[in-house]
Scaffold this motif. Structure first.
Motif, PDB file in Angstrom:
ATOM      1  N   MET A   1       0.804  -1.218   0.000  1.00 32.71           N
ATOM      2  CA  MET A   1       0.000   0.000   0.000  1.00 32.71           C
ATOM      3  C   MET A   1       0.840   1.274   0.000  1.00 32.71           C
ATOM      4  O   MET A   1       0.434   2.268  -0.603  1.00 32.71           O
ATOM      5  N   VAL A   2       2.003   1.269   0.608  1.00 34.77           N
ATOM      6  CA  VAL A   2       2.861   2.462   0.602  1.00 34.77           C
ATOM      7  C   VAL A   2       3.271   2.780  -0.845  1.00 34.77           C
ATOM      8  O   VAL A   2       3.223   3.934  -1.277  1.00 34.77           O
ATOM      9  N   VAL A   3       3.650   1.756  -1.583  1.00 33.63           N
ATOM     10  CA  VAL A   3       4.049   1.937  -2.983  1.00 33.63           C
ATOM     11  C   VAL A   3       2.839   2.360  -3.817  1.00 33.63           C
ATOM     12  O   VAL A   3       2.928   3.276  -4.641  1.00 33.63           O
ATOM     13  N   VAL A   4       1.696   1.717  -3.590  1.00 29.59           N
ATOM     14  CA  VAL A   4       0.477   2.044  -4.330  1.00 29.59           C
ATOM     15  C   VAL A   4       0.119   3.515  -4.136  1.00 29.59           C
ATOM     16  O   VAL A   4      -0.198   4.224  -5.103  1.00 29.59           O
ATOM     17  N   LYS A   5       0.175   3.995  -2.896  1.00 26.73           N
ATOM     18  CA  LYS A   5      -0.150   5.405  -2.616  1.00 26.73           C
ATOM     19  C   LYS A   5       0.802   6.346  -3.346  1.00 26.73           C
ATOM     20  O   LYS A   5       0.382   7.369  -3.891  1.00 26.73           O
ATOM     21  N   THR A   6       2.078   6.008  -3.378  1.00 23.60           N
ATOM     22  CA  THR A   6       3.067   6.825  -4.091  1.00 23.60           C
ATOM     23  C   THR A   6       2.761   6.845  -5.585  1.00 23.60           C
ATOM     24  O   THR A   6       2.812   7.905  -6.225  1.00 23.60           O
ATOM     25  N   ILE A   7       2.430   5.688  -6.141  1.00 24.00           N
ATOM     26  CA  ILE A   7       2.128   5.609  -7.567  1.00 24.00           C
ATOM     27  C   ILE A   7       0.862   6.405  -7.886  1.00 24.00           C
ATOM     28  O   ILE A   7       0.823   7.162  -8.863  1.00 24.00           O
ATOM     29  N   ILE A   8      -0.173   6.255  -7.066  1.00 20.26           N
ATOM     30  CA  ILE A   8      -1.423   6.999  -7.292  1.00 20.26           C
ATOM     31  C   ILE A   8      -1.146   8.501  -7.285  1.00 20.26           C
ATOM     32  O   ILE A   8      -1.599   9.233  -8.176  1.00 20.26           O
ATOM     33  N   LYS A   9      -0.410   8.962  -6.298  1.00 17.22           N
ATOM     34  CA  LYS A   9      -0.094  10.393  -6.198  1.00 17.22           C
ATOM     35  C   LYS A   9       0.683  10.853  -7.430  1.00 17.22           C
ATOM     36  O   LYS A   9       0.412  11.918  -7.994  1.00 17.22           O
ATOM     37  N   THR A  10       1.626  10.058  -7.861  1.00 14.60           N
ATOM     38  CA  THR A  10       2.434  10.399  -9.038  1.00 14.60           C
ATOM     39  C   THR A  10       1.567  10.447 -10.289  1.00 14.60           C
ATOM     40  O   THR A  10       1.685  11.370 -11.095  1.00 14.60           O
ATOM     41  N   VAL A  11       0.688   9.451 -10.459  1.00 15.10           N
ATOM     42  CA  VAL A  11      -0.202   9.417 -11.625  1.00 15.10           C
ATOM     43  C   VAL A  11      -1.106  10.649 -11.632  1.00 15.10           C
ATOM     44  O   VAL A  11      -1.291  11.302 -12.664  1.00 15.10           O
ATOM     45  N   LYS A  12      -1.673  10.985 -10.475  1.00 16.00           N
ATOM     46  CA  LYS A  12      -2.563  12.144 -10.387  1.00 16.00           C
ATOM     47  C   LYS A  12      -1.831  13.453 -10.671  1.00 16.00           C
ATOM     48  O   LYS A  12      -2.427  14.390 -11.192  1.00 16.00           O
ATOM     49  N   ASN A  13      -0.551  13.516 -10.331  1.00 14.31           N
ATOM     50  CA  ASN A  13       0.237  14.729 -10.559  1.00 14.31           C
ATOM     51  C   ASN A  13       0.978  14.725 -11.900  1.00 14.31           C
ATOM     52  O   ASN A  13       1.759  15.640 -12.164  1.00 14.31           O
TER      53      ASN A  13
END
Length: 189
Positions: A79-91
Motif C-alpha cells: 500500500m505504501v508503494v500504491v499510494k506513491t504511484i497513485i499520487k504520481t499518476v494524479k500529478n
C-alpha cells in the motif's frame, strides 16, 4: 487496441463513440469529412484520435460527447508503494482513470472487464506474480499492446523482465519524476 484513449480507432469504434451508423462514418472517411488512413490491402479505415477530436470540435453533436479517458491499472500489494504511484499518476498532468489490483488474478479480471491503456506492475505479489501476469499479457493478442511499466525491488531480474516484454522498468525506490516521465513516454509521445 484499447478501450480508453488511443492513437487510432476503427470505423466501428469511432461510430459508436459518435453515436452514428458505421456506414455514415465510412462515408465521412471516403469524402474526407474525417481525416483517416486506409489500409492498402484490407481497405479498412483507421481514424486517428486527433482526427476524431477535430471532427467533434467542428461538428458539435452533443454537449455530452467525449472520447473515453485513458485508464491505468496499478498492480501491487504494498500500500505504501500504491499510494506513491497513485499520487504520481494524479500529478502527471495526464487525465487518467486509476484502478487497482493486489495480485495477478485480480488484475486479469479487471483487464478483462476494462482493458487499461497502461499497467504499472510489481513483480513480487501473492497468488499470481507479476512475471506470470506479464507473460500472459504479452502472449495474448488481445492484451499484448497494453503498455506495461514494471516497478520492482529486484534489479537482478532486469534481463528476465525485459525478455518478457515490459515497455519500461523502474527499480524501487524510484523517484516520482522517473515514473511521470515513463507514463508520458508511453501514453503521450
Amino acid at each position: 487496441m484499447n478501450n480508453g484513449k488511443r492513437n487510432y480507432y476503427s470505423t466501428g469504434e469511432a461510430a459508436r463513440l459518435l453515436d452514428i451508423p458505421e456506414r455514415t462514418l465510412r462515408y465521412y472517411c471516403a469524402n474526407q469529412k474525417i481525416q483517416a488512413e486506409r489500409h492498402p490491402l484490407t481497405k479498412r479505415w483507421r481514424i486517428s484520435h486527433q482526427s476524431l477530436l477535430n471532427f467533434i470540435k467542428s461538428h458539435p453533436m452533443s454537449d455530452e460527447l467525449q472520447l473515453p479517458q485513458q485508464r491505468v491499472l496499478i498492480i501491487d500489494d504494498e500500500m505504501v508503494v500504491v499510494k506513491t504511484i497513485i499520487k504520481t499518476v494524479k500529478n502527471s498532468g495526464i487525465d487518467l482513470a486509476i484502478d487497482l489490483a493486489e495480485d495477478g488474478f485480480e488484475a486479469l479480471l479487471k483487464i478483462g472487464r476494462h482493458r487499461p491503456d497502461l499497467i504499472i506492475l510489481d513483480i513480487v505479489m501473492p497468488n499470481m506474480d507479476g512475471k506470470t501476469l506479464l507473460r500472459k499479457l504479452k502472449q495474448d493478442k488481445k492484451t499484448r499492446s497494453i503498455k506495461v511499466i514494471v516497478v520492482t525491488g529486484h534489479p537482478e531480474e532486469k534481463e528476465n523482465i525485459r525478455l518478457l516484454g515490459t515497455d519500461f522498468m523502474l527499480f524501487k525506490p524510484f523517484a516520482p519524476k522517473e515514473l511521470t516521465a515513463a507514463i508520458k513516454k508511453l501514453l503521450v509521445d
